[in-house]
Structures are given as structure tokens and as C-alpha cells.
Design a protein around this motif. Structure first.
Motif, PDB file in Angstrom:
ATOM      1  N   ALA A 121       0.941  -1.171   0.167  1.00  0.00           N
ATOM      2  CA  ALA A 121      -0.145  -0.119  -0.102  1.00  0.00           C
ATOM      3  C   ALA A 121       0.866   1.281   0.158  1.00  0.00           C
ATOM      4  CB  ALA A 121      -0.908  -0.001   1.133  1.00  0.00           C
ATOM      5  N   ALA A 122       1.849   1.347   0.827  1.00  0.00           N
ATOM      6  CA  ALA A 122       2.879   2.573   0.892  1.00  0.00           C
ATOM      7  C   ALA A 122       3.395   2.716  -0.546  1.00  0.00           C
ATOM      8  CB  ALA A 122       3.791   2.042   2.057  1.00  0.00           C
ATOM      9  N   SER A 123       4.231   1.557  -1.043  1.00  0.00           N
ATOM     10  CA  SER A 123       4.815   1.823  -2.527  1.00  0.00           C
ATOM     11  C   SER A 123       3.710   2.385  -3.591  1.00  0.00           C
ATOM     12  CB  SER A 123       5.281   0.408  -2.868  1.00  0.00           C
ATOM     13  OG  SER A 123       5.911   0.585  -4.127  1.00  0.00           O
ATOM     14  N   ALA A 124       2.289   1.672  -3.579  1.00  0.00           N
ATOM     15  CA  ALA A 124       1.431   2.250  -4.409  1.00  0.00           C
ATOM     16  C   ALA A 124       1.080   3.632  -4.147  1.00  0.00           C
ATOM     17  CB  ALA A 124       0.334   1.401  -4.514  1.00  0.00           C
ATOM     18  N   ALA A 125       0.867   4.079  -2.947  1.00  0.00           N
ATOM     19  CA  ALA A 125       0.480   5.424  -2.573  1.00  0.00           C
ATOM     20  C   ALA A 125       1.556   6.424  -2.899  1.00  0.00           C
ATOM     21  CB  ALA A 125       0.052   5.650  -0.922  1.00  0.00           C
ATOM     22  N   VAL A 126       2.862   6.042  -2.639  1.00  0.00           N
ATOM     23  CA  VAL A 126       3.883   7.074  -3.368  1.00  0.00           C
ATOM     24  C   VAL A 126       3.766   7.216  -4.852  1.00  0.00           C
ATOM     25  CG1 VAL A 126       6.436   7.193  -3.612  1.00  0.00           C
ATOM     26  CG2 VAL A 126       5.475   6.437  -1.400  1.00  0.00           C
ATOM     27  N   GLU A 127       3.506   6.296  -5.652  1.00  0.00           N
ATOM     28  CA  GLU A 127       3.382   6.288  -7.040  1.00  0.00           C
ATOM     29  C   GLU A 127       2.168   7.200  -7.415  1.00  0.00           C
ATOM     30  OE1 GLU A 127       2.926   3.708 -11.155  1.00  0.00           O
ATOM     31  OE2 GLU A 127       4.614   3.211  -9.693  1.00  0.00           O
TER      32      GLU A 127
ATOM     33  N   MET B 291       0.673   9.439  -5.953  1.00  0.00           N
ATOM     34  CA  MET B 291       0.866  10.796  -5.399  1.00  0.00           C
ATOM     35  C   MET B 291       2.092  11.405  -6.016  1.00  0.00           C
ATOM     36  SD  MET B 291      -1.779  10.960  -3.713  1.00  0.00           S
ATOM     37  CE  MET B 291      -1.811  12.634  -3.229  1.00  0.00           C
ATOM     38  N   GLY B 292       2.793  10.964  -7.015  1.00  0.00           N
ATOM     39  CA  GLY B 292       3.544  11.566  -7.835  1.00  0.00           C
ATOM     40  C   GLY B 292       5.109  11.174  -7.540  1.00  0.00           C
ATOM     41  N   GLY B 293       5.525  10.348  -6.441  1.00  0.00           N
ATOM     42  CA  GLY B 293       6.745   9.834  -6.258  1.00  0.00           C
ATOM     43  C   GLY B 293       7.404   9.046  -7.321  1.00  0.00           C
ATOM     44  N   GLU B 294       8.687   8.915  -7.152  1.00  0.00           N
ATOM     45  CA  GLU B 294       9.569   8.092  -7.829  1.00  0.00           C
ATOM     46  C   GLU B 294       9.713   6.639  -7.517  1.00  0.00           C
ATOM     47  OE1 GLU B 294      10.908   9.150 -10.596  1.00  0.00           O
ATOM     48  OE2 GLU B 294       9.867  11.334 -10.167  1.00  0.00           O
ATOM     49  N   PRO B 295      10.182   5.868  -8.341  1.00  0.00           N
ATOM     50  CA  PRO B 295      10.064   4.189  -7.897  1.00  0.00           C
ATOM     51  C   PRO B 295      11.230   4.100  -6.943  1.00  0.00           C
ATOM     52  CG  PRO B 295      10.400   4.439 -10.481  1.00  0.00           C
ATOM     53  CD  PRO B 295      10.355   5.991  -9.925  1.00  0.00           C
ATOM     54  N   VAL B 296      12.068   4.633  -6.522  1.00  0.00           N
ATOM     55  CA  VAL B 296      12.962   4.542  -5.532  1.00  0.00           C
ATOM     56  C   VAL B 296      12.305   4.896  -4.134  1.00  0.00           C
ATOM     57  CG1 VAL B 296      14.259   6.785  -5.722  1.00  0.00           C
ATOM     58  CG2 VAL B 296      15.433   4.948  -4.618  1.00  0.00           C
TER      59      VAL B 296
ATOM     60  N   ALA C  25       4.708   5.928   6.209  1.00  0.00           N
ATOM     61  CA  ALA C  25       5.722   5.497   5.450  1.00  0.00           C
ATOM     62  C   ALA C  25       6.051   6.244   4.116  1.00  0.00           C
ATOM     63  CB  ALA C  25       6.057   3.882   5.105  1.00  0.00           C
ATOM     64  N   ALA C  26       4.600   6.445   3.405  1.00  0.00           N
ATOM     65  CA  ALA C  26       4.591   7.120   2.223  1.00  0.00           C
ATOM     66  C   ALA C  26       4.874   8.625   2.428  1.00  0.00           C
ATOM     67  CB  ALA C  26       3.242   6.926   1.479  1.00  0.00           C
ATOM     68  N   GLU C  27       4.434   9.165   3.334  1.00  0.00           N
ATOM     69  CA  GLU C  27       4.756  10.456   3.663  1.00  0.00           C
ATOM     70  C   GLU C  27       6.102  10.783   3.958  1.00  0.00           C
ATOM     71  OE1 GLU C  27       2.574  14.378   5.042  1.00  0.00           O
ATOM     72  OE2 GLU C  27       2.420  12.927   3.434  1.00  0.00           O
ATOM     73  N   ILE C  28       6.683   9.890   4.503  1.00  0.00           N
ATOM     74  CA  ILE C  28       8.274   9.839   4.852  1.00  0.00           C
ATOM     75  C   ILE C  28       8.964   9.804   3.854  1.00  0.00           C
ATOM     76  CG2 ILE C  28      10.201   8.877   5.855  1.00  0.00           C
ATOM     77  CD1 ILE C  28       8.431   8.133   8.356  1.00  0.00           C
ATOM     78  N   ALA C  29       8.555   9.023   2.757  1.00  0.00           N
ATOM     79  CA  ALA C  29       9.177   8.905   1.368  1.00  0.00           C
ATOM     80  C   ALA C  29       9.150   9.887   0.634  1.00  0.00           C
ATOM     81  CB  ALA C  29       8.904   7.431   0.717  1.00  0.00           C
TER      82      ALA C  29
END
Length: 290
Positions: A183-189, A191-196, A239-243
Motif C-alpha cells: 500500500a505504501a509503495s503504491a501510494a507513493v507512485e 501521489m507523484g513519487g519516484e520508484p526509489v 511511510a509514504a509521507e516519509i518517502a
């Protein structure tokens, strides 16, 4: 010879993302097409069906509460939804929605309804809980949600290939922990985050949930499983917010996945889905362990 888009670990996944300038969801979609020889539009259509089931299972108990087969849960998600609608939630909109949806999915599962195991039935509320909350809050299209689910699928695939998602093998850290990492990984993508950053968020989740035992009261996937799905949503969101903020994760996802697996194998047998320890062995819990 045609280049393969398969990957054995997170390092290879990130290398494919870098080489092709793709997001994690792009790599996973192409991998599914290559291995199944199914056209991309059909692959995406199948994932849209997954999304529809997630929406149904997350929404139905908010309207009409259902009692679990074991009788330990039922109606909790509706109470959370009413609490939030009255303006009394202290969690904020995304987390408030997310935990209600996550707990709803567990009610559907425990009453023999249709859910999506993501990656397991006992952790099925976390991925839809967080992602559907983000969709509602930020008015995200279903097409982008489908991409997010492919991202989550990549993380789940790596966990199943290189570690475990079974509570009987690795404790609840392997079930709700991996689900929250997905869920965290998917949420980052989403919301516009990068793969890393996606994989950094996944690693952070496993770090924060390391050592969580599996101790279902009465041997049923009801309690404390439902509450732990709600906490998984919170962990994933943190975790998504931190990343997304750019904070560096010192331990790569591959290493954290292996760490989780090694810790899981060292968790006592009584605390790995046997209902012989933890909450299940408490005096109140024992009343439901026939």
C-alpha cells in the motif's frame, strides 16, 4: 533475443525503471504481458475488475454492517464511518476513511463475502483501505488506481518470491506488514513519487512492523486481525509521507525483506497463527478458543 522485463529483486526492478524511464507499475504491467502473452489492454481490464471488487468490499459494510462467521467482529467499520461523518474523527480525512474501509473489508472476508487477497485474506483491507481513501480525497481516476495496484502487485510479488506473506511462516509482519508495504509503495507512485521512493516507503513499513506476531483469537481471521488492518493503513500512510518528503531510507527493500523473513522464522511457533499465544492466550481470548 527479446529483452525480458522479469525481475528477481527490488534492485533489478529499479534498474528496469531507470533503463526505460518507467514507473514500477509500467514494469509490472509489461512483465505480466510478457509472461502471460496477454495484451496490455486485457491485463489492465483484469486489474480494473480487481479494483471493482475492492471498492465493493470496502463500501458495503459502511452501509449495511455484517456479522462475522465467528461472531467476533461486525459493525466496526460502520461505527468509524458514522464517527467520521459527525466530524469527530481525530485522524484526518485520509486516515479516517482508510481505516474504516480496511476494517470493512475484513468484515466482508469474515462473513464469507468476496474480497481480493492483497496479498492474503487476513490482510486484505490495507491496500484498498489506503488507496481508496486517497482516490476519494484527491479525486483520482480509476486508470491511475489501476496503475497503483500494479505497483502494489510488484511489491507483493517480490515478497512472495524472496520471503513470505504467510502468518504461519513469518507472523503478522509477513501478512499485514507486506500488505502495508504494498500500500505504501503504491501510494507513493499514486501521489507523484519516484520508484526509489516507492520502495523506500515499502522498506520503512517492514522496519516499523518488524516482529509483529500472528495470534488470532479462537484461531479465526477476525480479531485482532481487523484492528491490525487499520494499523497497517496508518503505517503505510506514515511511510509514504516519509518517502515523499525526501527522507532517505538507509536499508534497501531487498535487505529489509530478508530481515523480515529471518525475524519471522525466529518467532515462536505459538505466535505464528496457532492461537496458542499472544492475544489468543489471554484470559478473554481463551473464552473464544474452544
Amino acid at each position: 533475443m527479446m529483452e525480458t522485463t522479469d525481475f528477481k529483486n527490488a534492485a533489478e526492478l529499479l534498474e528496469l525503471c531507470s533503463r526505460h524511464q518507467w514507473m514500477i507499475s509500467d514494469v509490472m504491467k509489461q512483465r505480466e504481458c510478457d509472461l502471460s502473452e496477454i495484451p496490455m489492454d486485457q491485463i489492465c481490464h483484469q486489474m480494473k475488475h480487481v479494483l471493482d471488487i475492492m471498492k465493493q468490499s470496502a463500501a458495503a459494510p459502511l452501509r449495511t454492517p455484517v456479522k462475522s462467521m465467528g461472531g467476533l467482529i461486525g459493525g466496526e467499520s460502520r461505527k468509524l464511518e458514522l464517527h467520521r461523518n459527525r466530524g469527530k474523527s481525530i485522524c484526518g480525512s485520509v486516515l479516517g476513511r482508510g481505516i474504516a474501509c480496511a476494517m470493512a473489508v475484513l468484515e466482508v472476508n469474515a462473513s464469507m463475502g468476496v474480497i481480493v487477497a492483497a496479498p492474503t485474506a487476513g490482510s486484505a483491507g490495507i491496500v484498498p483501505g489506503l488507496l481508496l481513501a486517497l482516490q476519494q480525497e484527491y479525486h483520482i481516476s480509476d486508470d491511475r488506481m489501476v496503475d497503483a495496484l500494479f505497483n502494489a502487485g510488484a511489491v507483493g510479488y517480490l515478497a512472495m518470491r524472496n520471503a513470505t506473506v504467510a502468518g504461519a511462516v513469518g507472523g503478522c509482519q509477513a501478512e499485514t506488514g507486506v500488505a502495508a508495504a504494498m500500500a505504501a509503495s503504491a501510494a507513493v507512485e499514486l501521489m507523484g513519487g519516484e520508484p526509489v521512493q516507492s520502495l523506500s516507503a515499502a522498506s520503512t513499513v517492514l522496519m516499523n512492523m518488524l516482529g509483529l506476531v500472528c495470534d488470532p483469537v479462537g484461531g479465526l481471521v477476525e480479531y485482532p486481525c481487523q484492528n491490525r488492518n487499520a494499523s497497517g493503513v496508518a503505517n503505510a500512510l506514515i511511510a509514504a509521507e516519509i518517502a515523499l518528503s525526501g527522507i532517505r531510507q538507509l536499508i534497501p527493500f531487498d535487505e529489509m525483506l530478508d530481515t523480515m523473513y529471518q525475524v519471522g522464522k525466529r518467532i515462536p511457533y505459538e505466535l505464528r497463527e496457532t492461537a496458542l499465544g499472544g492475544c489468543a492466550a489471554s484470559p478473554s481470548g481463551c473464552r473464544f478458543c474452544h
